[in-house]
Design a protein around this motif. Sequence first.
Motif, short mmCIF file in Angstrom:
data_model
loop_
_atom_site.label_atom_id
_atom_site.label_comp_id
_atom_site.label_asym_id
_atom_site.label_seq_id
_atom_site.Cartn_x
_atom_site.Cartn_y
_atom_site.Cartn_z
N SER A 76 28.08 -13.40 -73.14
CA SER A 76 28.25 -12.56 -71.95
C SER A 76 27.35 -11.34 -72.11
O SER A 76 26.98 -10.96 -73.23
N LYS A 77 26.98 -10.72 -70.99
CA LYS A 77 26.16 -9.51 -71.05
C LYS A 77 26.99 -8.26 -70.78
O LYS A 77 26.48 -7.15 -70.71
N VAL A 90 32.28 -6.52 -73.96
CA VAL A 90 32.32 -7.73 -74.80
C VAL A 90 31.36 -7.55 -75.99
O VAL A 90 31.69 -7.85 -77.14
N ILE A 91 30.16 -7.01 -75.69
CA ILE A 91 29.17 -6.80 -76.76
C ILE A 91 29.70 -5.79 -77.78
O ILE A 91 29.54 -5.97 -79.00
N ALA A 92 30.38 -4.75 -77.29
CA ALA A 92 30.93 -3.73 -78.20
C ALA A 92 31.99 -4.34 -79.11
O ALA A 92 32.05 -4.05 -80.31
N ARG A 93 32.84 -5.20 -78.56
CA ARG A 93 33.84 -5.90 -79.37
C ARG A 93 33.14 -6.76 -80.44
O ARG A 93 33.54 -6.81 -81.59
N GLY A 94 32.05 -7.42 -80.04
CA GLY A 94 31.29 -8.24 -80.98
C GLY A 94 30.70 -7.41 -82.11
O GLY A 94 30.74 -7.80 -83.28
N THR A 125 33.10 -15.48 -78.48
CA THR A 125 32.26 -15.06 -77.36
C THR A 125 31.67 -13.67 -77.64
O THR A 125 30.46 -13.44 -77.47
N ALA A 126 32.53 -12.76 -78.11
CA ALA A 126 32.08 -11.39 -78.39
C ALA A 126 31.01 -11.39 -79.49
O ALA A 126 29.97 -10.72 -79.37
N VAL A 127 31.25 -12.15 -80.55
CA VAL A 127 30.31 -12.18 -81.68
C VAL A 127 28.94 -12.70 -81.23
O VAL A 127 27.91 -12.07 -81.52
N ILE A 128 28.92 -13.80 -80.50
CA ILE A 128 27.60 -14.34 -80.13
C ILE A 128 26.94 -13.48 -79.05
O ILE A 128 25.72 -13.38 -79.01
N SER A 129 27.74 -12.80 -78.23
CA SER A 129 27.17 -11.89 -77.23
C SER A 129 26.48 -10.73 -77.94
O SER A 129 25.39 -10.29 -77.54
#
Length: 320
Positions: free
Chosen positions: A44-45, A49-53, A147-151
Amino acid sequence: MKKPLKRSLQILLALTAAIACFLLYVQFNYNPEYDAPATGIRHSKDSAVIARGQYLVMGPGHCWNCHAADGETNLQTGTVTGLSGGLAFKLPFGTLYSPNITPDSATGIGARSDEMLARAIRFSVKHDNTAMIPFMTYNGMSDEDITAVISYLRSLEPIKNVVEETELNLLGKIVKRFVIKPVGLDSIAPHVMERDTTPEYGRYLAASVGNCVGCHTNRDKNTGEFVGEKFAGGYQMRAKSGTFTTPNLTPDPETGAITHYSVGQFIAKFRAGAVYPETPMPWKSFQTLNDNDLKALFYYFKSMKPVKNPTVRFVAKTEK
Ligand code: HEC
Ligand code: HEC
Protein backbone atom coordinates in the motif's frame (compact mmCIF):
# COMPACT_ATOMS: atom_id res chain seq x y z
CA MET A 1 39.42 -65.57 -5.60
CA LYS A 2 37.91 -67.16 -2.47
CA LYS A 3 34.12 -67.08 -2.32
CA PRO A 4 33.64 -64.94 0.83
CA LEU A 5 36.19 -62.39 -0.41
CA LYS A 6 34.43 -62.17 -3.75
CA ARG A 7 31.13 -61.58 -2.00
CA SER A 8 32.48 -58.78 0.19
CA LEU A 9 33.98 -57.18 -2.88
CA GLN A 10 30.62 -57.30 -4.59
CA ILE A 11 28.93 -55.77 -1.58
CA LEU A 12 31.54 -53.05 -1.42
CA LEU A 13 31.10 -52.26 -5.11
CA ALA A 14 27.33 -52.18 -4.79
CA LEU A 15 27.64 -49.91 -1.77
CA THR A 16 30.02 -47.55 -3.57
CA ALA A 17 27.68 -47.39 -6.53
CA ALA A 18 24.72 -46.65 -4.26
CA ILE A 19 26.60 -43.85 -2.49
CA ALA A 20 27.73 -42.40 -5.82
CA CYS A 21 24.15 -42.43 -7.10
CA PHE A 22 22.94 -40.77 -3.90
CA LEU A 23 25.60 -38.02 -4.15
CA LEU A 24 24.78 -37.39 -7.80
CA TYR A 25 21.10 -37.25 -6.93
CA VAL A 26 21.77 -34.71 -4.14
CA GLN A 27 24.06 -32.66 -6.38
CA PHE A 28 21.36 -32.21 -9.01
CA ASN A 29 18.23 -32.15 -6.86
CA TYR A 30 19.23 -30.44 -3.63
CA ASN A 31 17.09 -27.39 -4.18
CA PRO A 32 13.54 -28.55 -5.00
CA GLU A 33 10.71 -26.13 -5.71
CA TYR A 34 7.59 -26.04 -3.56
CA ASP A 35 4.01 -24.93 -4.13
CA ALA A 36 3.01 -22.34 -1.56
CA PRO A 37 -0.48 -20.86 -1.70
CA ALA A 38 -0.99 -17.24 -2.74
CA THR A 39 -1.47 -14.85 0.19
CA GLY A 40 -3.34 -12.14 -1.70
CA ILE A 41 -1.22 -9.56 0.15
CA ARG A 42 -0.44 -6.36 -1.80
CA HIS A 43 1.62 -3.34 -0.76
CA SER A 44 0.00 0.00 0.00
CA LYS A 45 1.14 3.61 -0.46
CA ASP A 46 -0.78 4.81 2.59
CA SER A 47 1.62 6.70 4.88
CA ALA A 48 0.15 5.18 8.06
CA VAL A 49 0.69 1.66 6.69
CA ILE A 50 4.28 2.52 5.70
CA ALA A 51 4.93 3.98 9.17
CA ARG A 52 3.67 0.77 10.80
CA GLY A 53 6.00 -1.18 8.48
CA GLN A 54 8.98 0.97 9.47
CA TYR A 55 8.23 0.35 13.14
CA LEU A 56 8.07 -3.41 12.58
CA VAL A 57 11.21 -3.63 10.41
CA MET A 58 13.40 -1.47 12.65
CA GLY A 59 11.84 -2.44 16.00
CA PRO A 60 10.20 -5.73 16.98
CA GLY A 61 10.87 -7.49 13.65
CA HIS A 62 14.57 -6.41 13.75
CA CYS A 63 15.00 -7.14 10.02
CA TRP A 64 17.92 -4.74 9.75
CA ASN A 65 20.00 -6.74 12.22
CA CYS A 66 20.44 -9.30 9.45
CA HIS A 67 19.71 -7.38 6.26
CA ALA A 68 21.94 -4.33 6.86
CA ALA A 69 25.42 -4.61 5.46
CA ASP A 70 27.53 -3.35 8.34
CA GLY A 71 28.27 -6.78 9.64
CA GLU A 72 28.49 -7.84 13.22
CA THR A 73 28.71 -4.29 14.47
CA ASN A 74 25.16 -3.27 13.74
CA LEU A 75 23.74 -5.32 16.59
CA GLN A 76 25.75 -3.49 19.20
CA THR A 77 26.27 -0.02 17.76
CA GLY A 78 22.93 0.23 16.04
CA THR A 79 24.31 1.97 12.97
CA VAL A 80 21.59 1.54 10.38
CA THR A 81 23.12 1.54 6.93
CA GLY A 82 20.19 0.41 4.83
CA LEU A 83 18.77 -3.00 4.07
CA SER A 84 21.17 -3.77 1.22
CA GLY A 85 22.10 -7.24 2.53
CA GLY A 86 25.39 -9.10 2.29
CA LEU A 87 25.80 -10.12 5.91
CA ALA A 88 27.47 -13.55 5.98
CA PHE A 89 26.21 -16.33 8.23
CA LYS A 90 28.86 -19.04 8.54
CA LEU A 91 27.26 -22.38 9.37
CA PRO A 92 28.65 -25.92 9.54
CA PHE A 93 26.93 -26.66 6.23
CA GLY A 94 27.87 -23.58 4.24
CA THR A 95 27.83 -19.81 4.15
CA LEU A 96 24.58 -17.89 3.72
CA TYR A 97 24.32 -14.25 2.71
CA SER A 98 21.32 -12.11 3.61
CA PRO A 99 19.75 -10.72 0.43
CA ASN A 100 19.40 -7.05 -0.54
CA ILE A 101 15.79 -6.14 0.33
CA THR A 102 15.82 -2.55 -0.95
CA PRO A 103 13.80 -1.90 -4.13
CA ASP A 104 16.76 -1.92 -6.55
CA SER A 105 15.46 -3.83 -9.55
CA ALA A 106 18.75 -5.49 -10.54
CA THR A 107 20.18 -6.49 -7.16
CA GLY A 108 17.28 -6.14 -4.70
CA ILE A 109 13.53 -6.77 -4.56
CA GLY A 110 12.51 -4.13 -7.13
CA ALA A 111 11.58 -6.68 -9.77
CA ARG A 112 9.91 -9.09 -7.33
CA SER A 113 6.14 -9.25 -6.90
CA ASP A 114 4.35 -8.49 -3.62
CA GLU A 115 3.34 -12.13 -3.58
CA MET A 116 6.98 -13.27 -3.67
CA LEU A 117 7.82 -11.06 -0.70
CA ALA A 118 4.71 -12.08 1.24
CA ARG A 119 5.35 -15.78 0.64
CA ALA A 120 8.94 -15.44 1.86
CA ILE A 121 7.69 -13.92 5.12
CA ARG A 122 4.63 -16.18 5.59
CA PHE A 123 5.87 -19.54 4.28
CA SER A 124 9.69 -19.29 4.15
CA VAL A 125 9.58 -19.86 0.40
CA LYS A 126 11.95 -17.76 -1.73
CA HIS A 127 11.11 -15.86 -4.91
CA ASP A 128 12.27 -18.87 -6.96
CA ASN A 129 9.91 -21.23 -5.01
CA THR A 130 12.75 -22.97 -3.15
CA ALA A 131 12.66 -23.28 0.64
CA MET A 132 14.58 -20.80 2.80
CA ILE A 133 17.08 -21.86 5.44
CA PRO A 134 14.98 -20.93 8.49
CA PHE A 135 16.50 -17.72 9.75
CA MET A 136 13.21 -15.90 9.65
CA THR A 137 10.35 -16.79 11.96
CA TYR A 138 7.48 -14.58 10.90
CA ASN A 139 5.20 -17.35 9.66
CA GLY A 140 2.41 -16.32 12.04
CA MET A 141 2.60 -12.61 11.22
CA SER A 142 -0.81 -11.10 10.38
CA ASP A 143 -1.81 -10.13 6.85
CA GLU A 144 -2.02 -6.54 8.05
CA ASP A 145 1.54 -6.54 9.39
CA ILE A 146 3.04 -8.29 6.35
CA THR A 147 1.30 -5.66 4.21
CA ALA A 148 2.92 -2.95 6.34
CA VAL A 149 6.38 -4.54 6.14
CA ILE A 150 6.40 -4.90 2.36
CA SER A 151 4.87 -1.42 1.92
CA TYR A 152 7.77 0.01 3.91
CA LEU A 153 10.37 -2.00 1.93
CA ARG A 154 8.86 -0.68 -1.32
CA SER A 155 9.10 2.91 -0.02
CA LEU A 156 12.87 2.74 0.63
CA GLU A 157 15.62 4.29 -1.52
CA PRO A 158 16.96 1.54 -3.80
CA ILE A 159 20.56 0.58 -3.03
CA LYS A 160 22.55 -1.23 -5.72
CA ASN A 161 24.46 -3.99 -4.00
CA VAL A 162 25.26 -7.38 -5.47
CA VAL A 163 25.21 -9.99 -2.73
CA GLU A 164 27.27 -13.16 -2.96
CA GLU A 165 25.45 -16.41 -3.67
CA THR A 166 24.87 -18.76 -0.76
CA GLU A 167 27.35 -21.63 -0.82
CA LEU A 168 26.32 -25.00 0.56
CA ASN A 169 28.75 -27.84 1.08
CA LEU A 170 27.75 -31.49 0.65
CA LEU A 171 26.21 -31.67 4.12
CA GLY A 172 24.35 -28.43 3.35
CA LYS A 173 22.96 -29.87 0.15
CA ILE A 174 21.76 -33.00 1.94
CA VAL A 175 20.14 -30.85 4.64
CA LYS A 176 18.57 -28.59 2.03
CA ARG A 177 17.19 -31.58 0.11
CA PHE A 178 15.81 -33.58 3.01
CA VAL A 179 15.33 -31.32 6.03
CA ILE A 180 14.55 -27.74 4.94
CA LYS A 181 10.90 -27.30 4.01
CA PRO A 182 8.46 -24.41 3.71
CA VAL A 183 6.92 -23.51 7.08
CA GLY A 184 3.31 -22.99 8.11
CA LEU A 185 1.67 -24.13 4.88
CA ASP A 186 -1.16 -25.74 6.87
CA SER A 187 -1.54 -23.18 9.63
CA ILE A 188 -3.75 -20.13 9.55
CA ALA A 189 -2.17 -16.78 10.36
CA PRO A 190 -4.40 -13.98 11.67
CA HIS A 191 -5.75 -11.36 9.30
CA VAL A 192 -5.36 -8.55 11.86
CA MET A 193 -4.22 -8.49 15.47
CA GLU A 194 -5.79 -6.13 18.00
CA ARG A 195 -2.87 -4.01 19.26
CA ASP A 196 -3.75 -3.93 22.94
CA THR A 197 -1.76 -4.90 26.04
CA THR A 198 -3.29 -8.37 26.44
CA PRO A 199 -1.15 -11.49 26.82
CA GLU A 200 -2.59 -12.59 23.49
CA TYR A 201 -1.00 -9.70 21.64
CA GLY A 202 2.17 -10.25 23.69
CA ARG A 203 2.26 -13.86 22.55
CA TYR A 204 1.93 -12.71 18.96
CA LEU A 205 4.86 -10.30 19.36
CA ALA A 206 7.01 -12.87 21.16
CA ALA A 207 6.38 -15.74 18.74
CA SER A 208 5.55 -14.23 15.33
CA VAL A 209 7.33 -10.85 15.25
CA GLY A 210 10.23 -10.53 17.73
CA ASN A 211 11.44 -14.14 17.69
CA CYS A 212 11.87 -14.04 21.48
CA VAL A 213 10.87 -17.71 21.41
CA GLY A 214 13.68 -18.66 19.00
CA CYS A 215 16.43 -17.52 21.36
CA HIS A 216 14.77 -17.88 24.76
CA THR A 217 14.04 -21.59 24.28
CA ASN A 218 16.68 -24.30 24.33
CA ARG A 219 17.17 -25.79 20.88
CA ASP A 220 19.12 -28.55 19.23
CA LYS A 221 22.23 -26.97 17.74
CA ASN A 222 22.10 -29.06 14.57
CA THR A 223 18.42 -29.20 13.68
CA GLY A 224 17.20 -26.02 15.41
CA GLU A 225 14.34 -27.99 16.94
CA PHE A 226 13.02 -26.90 20.33
CA VAL A 227 14.27 -29.24 23.04
CA GLY A 228 13.40 -27.15 26.12
CA GLU A 229 10.19 -25.62 27.47
CA LYS A 230 9.22 -22.54 25.46
CA PHE A 231 10.61 -19.27 26.87
CA ALA A 232 12.42 -21.07 29.71
CA GLY A 233 15.80 -20.06 28.28
CA GLY A 234 18.97 -22.16 28.13
CA TYR A 235 19.95 -21.70 24.49
CA GLN A 236 23.69 -21.04 24.14
CA MET A 237 25.33 -18.58 21.76
CA ARG A 238 29.05 -18.02 21.48
CA ALA A 239 30.67 -14.60 21.15
CA LYS A 240 34.35 -13.59 21.01
CA SER A 241 34.44 -12.72 24.71
CA GLY A 242 32.54 -15.74 25.98
CA THR A 243 29.31 -17.73 25.90
CA PHE A 244 25.83 -16.33 26.34
CA THR A 245 22.94 -18.44 27.61
CA THR A 246 19.47 -17.02 27.26
CA PRO A 247 17.65 -16.23 30.51
CA ASN A 248 14.41 -17.91 31.58
CA LEU A 249 11.48 -15.57 30.83
CA THR A 250 8.80 -17.69 32.56
CA PRO A 251 7.64 -16.41 35.97
CA ASP A 252 9.45 -19.02 38.05
CA PRO A 253 10.05 -17.53 41.53
CA GLU A 254 13.64 -18.81 41.74
CA THR A 255 15.02 -18.95 38.23
CA GLY A 256 12.86 -16.55 36.19
CA ALA A 257 14.81 -13.48 35.03
CA ILE A 258 11.87 -11.08 35.10
CA THR A 259 9.70 -12.63 37.82
CA HIS A 260 10.40 -9.82 40.24
CA TYR A 261 10.19 -6.96 37.75
CA SER A 262 7.27 -4.53 37.77
CA VAL A 263 5.93 -3.57 34.36
CA GLY A 264 7.71 -0.21 34.77
CA GLN A 265 11.05 -1.91 35.49
CA PHE A 266 10.59 -4.15 32.46
CA ILE A 267 10.00 -1.13 30.21
CA ALA A 268 13.00 0.70 31.75
CA LYS A 269 15.20 -2.34 31.07
CA PHE A 270 14.35 -2.17 27.36
CA ARG A 271 14.80 1.61 27.18
CA ALA A 272 18.27 1.25 28.76
CA GLY A 273 19.39 -1.39 26.24
CA ALA A 274 22.33 -3.77 26.23
CA VAL A 275 24.51 -4.35 29.28
CA TYR A 276 26.90 -6.82 27.61
CA PRO A 277 28.69 -5.31 24.59
CA GLU A 278 28.63 -8.53 22.58
CA THR A 279 25.15 -9.76 23.45
CA PRO A 280 23.31 -11.35 20.53
CA MET A 281 19.96 -10.02 21.78
CA PRO A 282 18.91 -7.22 19.39
CA TRP A 283 18.54 -4.62 22.14
CA LYS A 284 19.08 -1.73 19.68
CA SER A 285 15.97 -2.73 17.74
CA PHE A 286 13.95 -3.52 20.83
CA GLN A 287 14.83 -0.13 22.38
CA THR A 288 12.38 1.36 19.88
CA LEU A 289 9.43 -0.78 21.04
CA ASN A 290 6.53 1.36 22.23
CA ASP A 291 5.16 1.09 25.78
CA ASN A 292 2.05 -0.71 24.55
CA ASP A 293 4.04 -3.55 23.00
CA LEU A 294 6.40 -3.89 25.97
CA LYS A 295 3.41 -4.09 28.33
CA ALA A 296 1.80 -6.79 26.16
CA LEU A 297 5.04 -8.79 26.20
CA PHE A 298 5.38 -8.39 29.98
CA TYR A 299 1.79 -9.52 30.68
CA TYR A 300 2.27 -12.46 28.35
CA PHE A 301 5.41 -13.68 30.14
CA LYS A 302 3.66 -13.18 33.51
CA SER A 303 0.71 -15.28 32.31
CA MET A 304 2.86 -18.29 31.48
CA LYS A 305 3.27 -21.47 33.48
CA PRO A 306 6.43 -21.09 35.61
CA VAL A 307 9.25 -23.42 34.55
CA LYS A 308 12.27 -23.98 36.78
CA ASN A 309 15.39 -23.66 34.66
CA PRO A 310 18.46 -21.96 36.09
CA THR A 311 20.71 -20.40 33.43
CA VAL A 312 23.91 -18.38 33.64
CA ARG A 313 23.59 -15.61 31.11
CA PHE A 314 27.27 -14.97 30.40
CA VAL A 315 30.47 -16.87 31.05
CA ALA A 316 33.61 -15.01 30.00
CA LYS A 317 36.31 -16.93 28.17
CA THR A 318 39.22 -17.64 30.47
CA GLU A 319 42.81 -17.14 29.28
CA LYS A 320 44.61 -20.38 28.69
C1 HEC B 1 18.21 -13.64 11.75
C2 HEC B 1 18.50 -13.01 10.49
C3 HEC B 1 17.35 -12.45 9.65
C4 HEC B 1 16.31 -11.63 10.07
C5 HEC B 1 16.04 -11.10 11.46
C6 HEC B 1 15.55 -11.33 8.88
N1 HEC B 1 16.08 -11.97 7.79
FE1 HEC B 1 15.30 -11.98 5.89
N2 HEC B 1 16.70 -13.37 5.35
C7 HEC B 1 17.77 -13.79 6.11
C8 HEC B 1 18.56 -14.77 5.36
C9 HEC B 1 19.83 -15.45 5.85
C10 HEC B 1 17.89 -14.94 4.13
C11 HEC B 1 18.31 -15.90 3.00
C12 HEC B 1 17.77 -17.27 3.31
C13 HEC B 1 18.11 -18.29 2.25
O1 HEC B 1 18.69 -17.94 1.24
O2 HEC B 1 17.77 -19.48 2.43
C14 HEC B 1 16.73 -14.04 4.15
C15 HEC B 1 15.81 -13.91 3.10
C16 HEC B 1 14.81 -12.93 3.03
C17 HEC B 1 13.91 -12.74 1.92
C18 HEC B 1 13.82 -13.66 0.72
C19 HEC B 1 14.40 -13.12 -0.54
C20 HEC B 1 14.17 -14.12 -1.65
O3 HEC B 1 15.15 -14.69 -2.10
O4 HEC B 1 13.03 -14.32 -2.07
C21 HEC B 1 13.11 -11.66 2.23
C22 HEC B 1 12.01 -11.04 1.37
C23 HEC B 1 13.50 -11.20 3.55
N3 HEC B 1 14.53 -12.00 4.00
C24 HEC B 1 12.89 -10.15 4.24
C25 HEC B 1 13.03 -9.96 5.62
C26 HEC B 1 12.16 -9.10 6.41
C27 HEC B 1 11.04 -8.24 5.87
C28 HEC B 1 12.58 -9.23 7.72
C29 HEC B 1 11.97 -8.60 8.95
C30 HEC B 1 10.51 -8.72 9.13
C31 HEC B 1 13.71 -10.15 7.74
N4 HEC B 1 13.95 -10.58 6.45
C32 HEC B 1 14.42 -10.52 8.88
C33 HEC B 1 18.05 -13.39 7.41
C34 HEC B 1 17.20 -12.65 8.23
C1 HEC C 1 19.10 -13.42 18.96
C2 HEC C 1 18.72 -13.94 20.24
C3 HEC C 1 17.71 -13.21 21.10
C4 HEC C 1 16.46 -12.73 20.74
C5 HEC C 1 15.82 -12.71 19.35
C6 HEC C 1 15.86 -12.23 21.95
N1 HEC C 1 16.72 -12.38 23.01
FE1 HEC C 1 16.39 -11.71 24.90
N2 HEC C 1 18.32 -12.21 25.42
C7 HEC C 1 19.19 -12.92 24.62
C8 HEC C 1 20.42 -13.15 25.37
C9 HEC C 1 21.64 -13.91 24.86
C10 HEC C 1 20.26 -12.54 26.64
C11 HEC C 1 21.30 -12.51 27.79
C12 HEC C 1 22.32 -11.41 27.59
C13 HEC C 1 21.76 -10.03 27.79
O1 HEC C 1 21.16 -9.76 28.84
O2 HEC C 1 21.93 -9.20 26.88
C14 HEC C 1 18.93 -11.94 26.62
C15 HEC C 1 18.39 -11.22 27.68
C16 HEC C 1 17.05 -10.83 27.77
C17 HEC C 1 16.45 -10.16 28.91
C18 HEC C 1 17.22 -9.71 30.14
C19 HEC C 1 16.71 -10.29 31.41
C20 HEC C 1 17.31 -9.55 32.60
O3 HEC C 1 17.02 -9.92 33.69
O4 HEC C 1 18.09 -8.63 32.40
C21 HEC C 1 15.13 -9.95 28.62
C22 HEC C 1 14.08 -9.31 29.51
C23 HEC C 1 14.90 -10.49 27.29
N3 HEC C 1 16.09 -11.00 26.81
C24 HEC C 1 13.69 -10.47 26.65
C25 HEC C 1 13.53 -10.70 25.26
C26 HEC C 1 12.32 -10.42 24.52
C27 HEC C 1 11.04 -9.85 25.13
C28 HEC C 1 12.58 -10.76 23.21
C29 HEC C 1 11.66 -10.60 22.00
C30 HEC C 1 11.04 -9.31 21.81
C31 HEC C 1 13.95 -11.25 23.16
N4 HEC C 1 14.48 -11.22 24.42
C32 HEC C 1 14.57 -11.69 22.00
C33 HEC C 1 18.96 -13.34 23.32
C34 HEC C 1 17.85 -12.99 22.54
